[in-house]
Design an enzyme around this catalytic site. Structure first.
Site, short mmCIF file in Angstrom:
data_model
loop_
_atom_site.label_atom_id
_atom_site.label_comp_id
_atom_site.label_asym_id
_atom_site.label_seq_id
_atom_site.Cartn_x
_atom_site.Cartn_y
_atom_site.Cartn_z
N LYS A 13 0.95 -1.27 0.03
CA LYS A 13 -0.06 -0.08 -0.12
C LYS A 13 0.95 1.09 0.18
CE LYS A 13 -2.01 -1.02 3.84
NZ LYS A 13 -1.37 -2.37 4.16
N ARG A 88 -10.09 0.33 8.31
CA ARG A 88 -9.58 -1.02 8.83
C ARG A 88 -10.59 -1.82 9.23
NH1 ARG A 88 -4.09 0.09 8.72
NH2 ARG A 88 -2.79 -1.60 9.05
N ARG A 122 11.67 -5.30 5.46
CA ARG A 122 11.43 -3.94 5.14
C ARG A 122 12.55 -3.08 5.71
NH1 ARG A 122 5.65 -1.68 5.28
NH2 ARG A 122 5.68 -2.71 7.24
N ARG A 152 10.96 -0.55 11.18
CA ARG A 152 10.03 -0.10 11.76
C ARG A 152 9.75 -0.95 13.12
NH1 ARG A 152 4.60 0.39 8.25
NH2 ARG A 152 3.90 -0.69 9.80
N ARG A 163 -0.81 -8.63 13.49
CA ARG A 163 -1.47 -7.67 12.47
C ARG A 163 -1.91 -8.40 11.41
NH1 ARG A 163 4.19 -4.80 11.38
NH2 ARG A 163 3.28 -4.01 9.21
#
Ligand code: AP5
Ligand code: MG
Ligand code: ZN
Length: 205
Positions: A13, A88, A122, A152, A163
């Site tokens: 996203k 969400r 990431r 992160r 998540r």
């Protein structure tokens, strides 16, 4: 053009939103980015948000909906916006329908088994760009702005598991919600970043 980018954690996203915002000259609004900015500045919202984000749970709706409502009322959203990470759950989607009219919902579809690798690999830049270690060839700085990349805080295996389960239980039902509203565009997110981008642009028109 009021567009939502829907997709599991790690679906791409943020990666696509940065590019789309540039192409269409509309703001990229990521609730995750807004929360991380607040955490960095240690604001009251940041303190609340951190306790949920660290566990991979959703920040309470009353906080999140209010932030988006205010953000969309700003001038730069007059010609459109790209929402990344909001709504969400069903409640957020219904609230959004009360204060704005969404035209298209882009669902970036990626096999859930591939997401853990994408997320744990990431590396992100303060400028908003994100990378994956597999393609960095050992580089630790941003190709766009030169700043040092970092990981992160919620990109660890334990938080990712939570998540993903939040995604399955609360966010995935939105696919059906927007399908029924005739707004859904399904994009194969298992292709390269450039291919995914082209498919979104061609389907958005
Ligand atoms: P948020 O920041 O929204 O995180 P997320 O939804 O978990 O999504 P990610 O940012 O992890 O994934 P992405 O789809 O943006 O992937 P990316 O493009 O970076 O939310 C964080 C937290 O904030 C939530 O857990 C929650 O606590 C809270 N929150 C946020 N919004 C909320 C809301 N509305 N309500 C309540 N709480 C909320 O790509 C991932 C990786 O894959 C990168 O390394 C990238 O380089 C790579 N990649 C991207 N595309 C490709 C491709 N095509 N091929 C190969 N690799 C790719
Ligand atoms: Mg993101
Ligand atoms: Zn950068």
């Amino acid at each position: 053009m009021n567009v939502i980018l829907l997709g599991a954690p790690g679906a791409g996203k943020g990666t696509q939103a940065t590019r789309l915002a540039e192409k269409y000259s509309i703001p990229h609004i990521s609730t995750g980015d807004i929360f991380r900015e607040n955490i960095k500045k240690q604001t009251p919202i940041g303190v609340v948000a951190k306790s949920y984000i660290d566990k991979g749970q959703l920040v309470p709706d009353e906080v999140t909906v209010e932030i988006v409502k205010q953000r969309l009322s700003q001038d730069d959203c007059k010609n459109g916006y790209l929402l990344d990470g909001f709504p969400r759950n069903l409640f957020q989607a219904e609230e959004l329908d009360k204060f704005s009219t969404v035209e298209k919902v882009v669902n970036i579809d990626v096999d859930l088994t591939k997401l853990l690798k994408r997320i744990t690999g990431r590396r992100v830049c303060p400028c908003g760009e994100s990378y994956h270690v597999d393609f960095l060839n050992g580089k630790t700085t941003c190709a766009k702005c030169g700043a040092e990349l970092y990981q992160r805080a919620d990109d660890n295996e334990e938080t990712v598991a939570s998540r993903l389960s939040v995604y399955k239980n609360q966010t995935a039902p939105l696919i059906d919600y927007y399908e029924k509203a005739g707004k859904l565009l399904v994009i194969d997110g298992d292709k390269t970043i450039d291919e995914v981008f082209s498919e979104i642009v061609s389907k958005l028109g």
